[in-house]
Design a protein around this motif. Structure first.
Motif, PDB file in Angstrom:
ATOM      1  N   GLY A  80       0.825  61.239  12.514  1.00 48.34           N
ATOM      2  CA  GLY A  80       0.978  60.491  11.273  1.00 48.34           C
ATOM      3  C   GLY A  80       0.479  59.058  11.409  1.00 48.34           C
ATOM      4  O   GLY A  80      -0.165  58.522  10.501  1.00 48.34           O
ATOM      5  N   LEU A  81       0.767  58.424  12.554  1.00 53.64           N
ATOM      6  CA  LEU A  81       0.287  57.064  12.790  1.00 53.64           C
ATOM      7  C   LEU A  81      -1.227  57.046  12.946  1.00 53.64           C
ATOM      8  O   LEU A  81      -1.896  56.114  12.465  1.00 53.64           O
ATOM      9  N   SER A  82      -1.795  58.069  13.581  1.00 55.35           N
ATOM     10  CA  SER A  82      -3.250  58.128  13.777  1.00 55.35           C
ATOM     11  C   SER A  82      -3.977  58.210  12.443  1.00 55.35           C
ATOM     12  O   SER A  82      -5.059  57.617  12.271  1.00 55.35           O
ATOM     13  N   ALA A  83      -3.408  58.929  11.488  1.00 56.82           N
ATOM     14  CA  ALA A  83      -4.018  59.025  10.156  1.00 56.82           C
ATOM     15  C   ALA A  83      -4.067  57.654   9.485  1.00 56.82           C
ATOM     16  O   ALA A  83      -5.070  57.283   8.852  1.00 56.82           O
ATOM     17  N   ILE A  84      -2.995  56.882   9.636  1.00 56.99           N
ATOM     18  CA  ILE A  84      -2.968  55.533   9.069  1.00 56.99           C
ATOM     19  C   ILE A  84      -3.938  54.621   9.809  1.00 56.99           C
ATOM     20  O   ILE A  84      -4.620  53.778   9.203  1.00 56.99           O
TER      21      ILE A  84
ATOM     22  N   GLU B  28      -7.317  55.253   8.522  1.00 54.75           N
ATOM     23  CA  GLU B  28      -7.445  54.707   7.176  1.00 54.75           C
ATOM     24  C   GLU B  28      -7.692  53.202   7.203  1.00 54.75           C
ATOM     25  O   GLU B  28      -8.460  52.664   6.394  1.00 54.75           O
ATOM     26  N   LEU B  29      -7.047  52.506   8.138  1.00 51.90           N
ATOM     27  CA  LEU B  29      -7.190  51.054   8.250  1.00 51.90           C
ATOM     28  C   LEU B  29      -8.261  50.641   9.254  1.00 51.90           C
ATOM     29  O   LEU B  29      -8.425  49.443   9.523  1.00 51.90           O
ATOM     30  N   SER B  30      -8.971  51.616   9.813  1.00 52.32           N
ATOM     31  CA  SER B  30     -10.035  51.362  10.805  1.00 52.32           C
ATOM     32  C   SER B  30      -9.497  50.627  12.032  1.00 52.32           C
ATOM     33  O   SER B  30     -10.083  49.650  12.519  1.00 52.32           O
ATOM     34  N   VAL B  31      -8.354  51.103  12.527  1.00 52.62           N
ATOM     35  CA  VAL B  31      -7.745  50.541  13.726  1.00 52.62           C
ATOM     36  C   VAL B  31      -7.949  51.509  14.880  1.00 52.62           C
ATOM     37  O   VAL B  31      -7.816  52.726  14.710  1.00 52.62           O
TER      38      VAL B  31
ATOM     39  N   TRP C 178      -0.344  46.279  14.315  1.00 46.52           N
ATOM     40  CA  TRP C 178       0.762  45.757  13.505  1.00 46.52           C
ATOM     41  C   TRP C 178       0.736  46.268  12.069  1.00 46.52           C
ATOM     42  O   TRP C 178       1.737  46.767  11.548  1.00 46.52           O
ATOM     43  N   ASN C 179      -0.413  46.162  11.415  1.00 43.13           N
ATOM     44  CA  ASN C 179      -0.502  46.606  10.012  1.00 43.13           C
ATOM     45  C   ASN C 179      -0.297  48.111   9.886  1.00 43.13           C
ATOM     46  O   ASN C 179       0.354  48.585   8.940  1.00 43.13           O
ATOM     47  N   ALA C 180      -0.834  48.858  10.838  1.00 41.89           N
ATOM     48  CA  ALA C 180      -0.652  50.313  10.811  1.00 41.89           C
ATOM     49  C   ALA C 180       0.818  50.668  11.037  1.00 41.89           C
ATOM     50  O   ALA C 180       1.354  51.582  10.396  1.00 41.89           O
ATOM     51  N   LEU C 181       1.488  49.942  11.911  1.00 34.71           N
ATOM     52  CA  LEU C 181       2.905  50.196  12.170  1.00 34.71           C
ATOM     53  C   LEU C 181       3.761  49.852  10.946  1.00 34.71           C
ATOM     54  O   LEU C 181       4.713  50.573  10.626  1.00 34.71           O
ATOM     55  N   LYS C 182       3.421  48.769  10.276  1.00 40.38           N
ATOM     56  CA  LYS C 182       4.168  48.401   9.070  1.00 40.38           C
ATOM     57  C   LYS C 182       4.062  49.501   8.014  1.00 40.38           C
ATOM     58  O   LYS C 182       5.061  49.873   7.392  1.00 40.38           O
TER      59      LYS C 182
END
Length: 360
Positions: free
Chosen positions: A14-18, A21-24, A51-55
């Motif tokens: 789930g975190l990898s998908a975000i 999406e955010l190009s992290v 940080w942004n992906a974790l938020k």
């Protein structure tokens, strides 16, 4: 963070998908080890990058009731909500860890560094002090003098302390909205500097005469006058060598000859053991070794370990060598394999290894 995603591929997916999406970048979270400074920097760096992906994952994504009510999840969410404060702390830790890492990595190298251990530790303590101690109290001080500096009476005003460039910017941003919170943060950071430096003043061997004397073995210090006293102190510090005054006098005479020897190039080699090896091969007009007594002192001094890195590395190699499928290796076999491995590391690649009967 590491333990929240460990053994839970669905959470990491789930975190990898975000992240995508955010190009992290999909960097793995690293485990924090409380007794190793080398782990602090990478741990904080990964969290800051994500940080942004974790938020978005923790604060904006729906989770099951079991996950959302877990203490670890609640604790992470609380930290993410205090964005400016937490980022300031992370950047502070990252800044301080970089100061330590450059020296700790140097001291964990496989090469001989015992001769520069005192100088390295002195530089590390001095750089740490210069972040919060007045310049006039630190400048010009030798390592043994740093131990006696009174930190409380020589502290800078808190606004002049160096908490790291990015951390300083974060503190200024927080100060515009919550001045009291910034004051608490700055006091905590200053308290860390003071306590960490006190610990180093107490634990590091900055007044050890043996380590101070080892500096004379640095090729660049060869022609300095104070190295004569250093080699005398070094010789007297070694067991079984300080018993004979004749031996000490001979070492001193060979040291003076070494200082005047025009055939020795002090800048020819980077590794100190190779440098001294070529010095000890020098012979006089009769074909006798010039520095036979000095060689004994230098070899014993440079054989002193500068830390536990080599021992720990040896245990790690043994563990990887035995493995799950080779648990019944004999002790003689393990020694033979280690001997071959230790021999091979001296060559840049396998093709450069000379195949001899002794190796076989």
């Amino acid at each position: 963070m590491f333990y929240f995603f460990k053994k839970y591929p669905s959470r990491l997916e789930g975190l990898s998908a975000i992240r995508n999406e955010l190009s992290v970048s999909n960097n793995c979270f690293k485990r924090f080890v409380s007794n190793r400074w080398l782990s602090m920097g990478p741990v904080c760096s990964v969290v800051i990058t994500n940080w942004n992906a974790l938020k978005k994952y923790f604060l904006e994504t729906e989770h099951s009731k079991t996950v959302a009510e877990s203490s670890m999840f609640i604790q992470i969410c609380a930290c993410l909500k205090e964005q400016e404060t937490m980022l300031a702390k992370l950047h502070f830790i990252l800044s301080v860890s970089e100061l330590f890492e450059c020296y700790l990595k140097k001291l964990q190298s496989k090469s001989t560094v015992i001769h520069v251990l005192h100088e390295t530790l002195t530089e590390m303590v001095k750089l740490l002090m210069m972040r919060f101690v007045k310049e006039e109290a630190v400048n010009g001080k030798r390592g043994e003098e740093l131990v006696d500096i009174d930190l409380h009476s020589n502290k800078k005003n808190i606004e002049f302390c160096d908490f790291g460039c990015i951390c300083k910017q974060m503190l200024l941003k927080i100060k515009k909205t919550n001045n009291s919170n910034t004051t608490v943060l700055e006091r905590d950071m200053l308290r860390f500097f003071v306590e960490a430096t006190k610990y180093l003043q107490k634990k590091l061997p900055l007044k050890n005469r043996f380590l101070i004397s080892l500096r004379c073995l640095v090729p660049a210090y060869r022609n300095e006058n104070h190295t004569v006293d250093m080699i005398a102190t070094l010789t007297k510090s070694l067991p079984k060598m300080s018993d004979s005054s004749t031996f000490i006098d001979t070492v001193m005479a060979e040291w003076l000859l070494y200082q005047a020897d025009m055939d020795i190039d002090s800048s020819a080699m980077d590794e100190v053991d190779k440098y001294w090896a070529q010095v000890f091969r020098k012979v006089d007009s009769l074909g006798q070794l010039k520095y036979s007594h000095l060689a004994l002192v230098v070899k014993v001094a440079l054989s002193v370990s500068h830390g536990q890195a080599d021992v720990e590395r040896g245990f790690s190699i043994n563990k990887m060598m035995i493995g799950d499928q080779r648990t019944r290796l004999k002790h003689s076999t393990i020694v033979a394999v280690r001997t071959v491995k230790d021999f091979l590391i001296h060559f840049p690649n396998i093709e450069a290894v000379p195949i001899t009967s002794a190796l076989l």
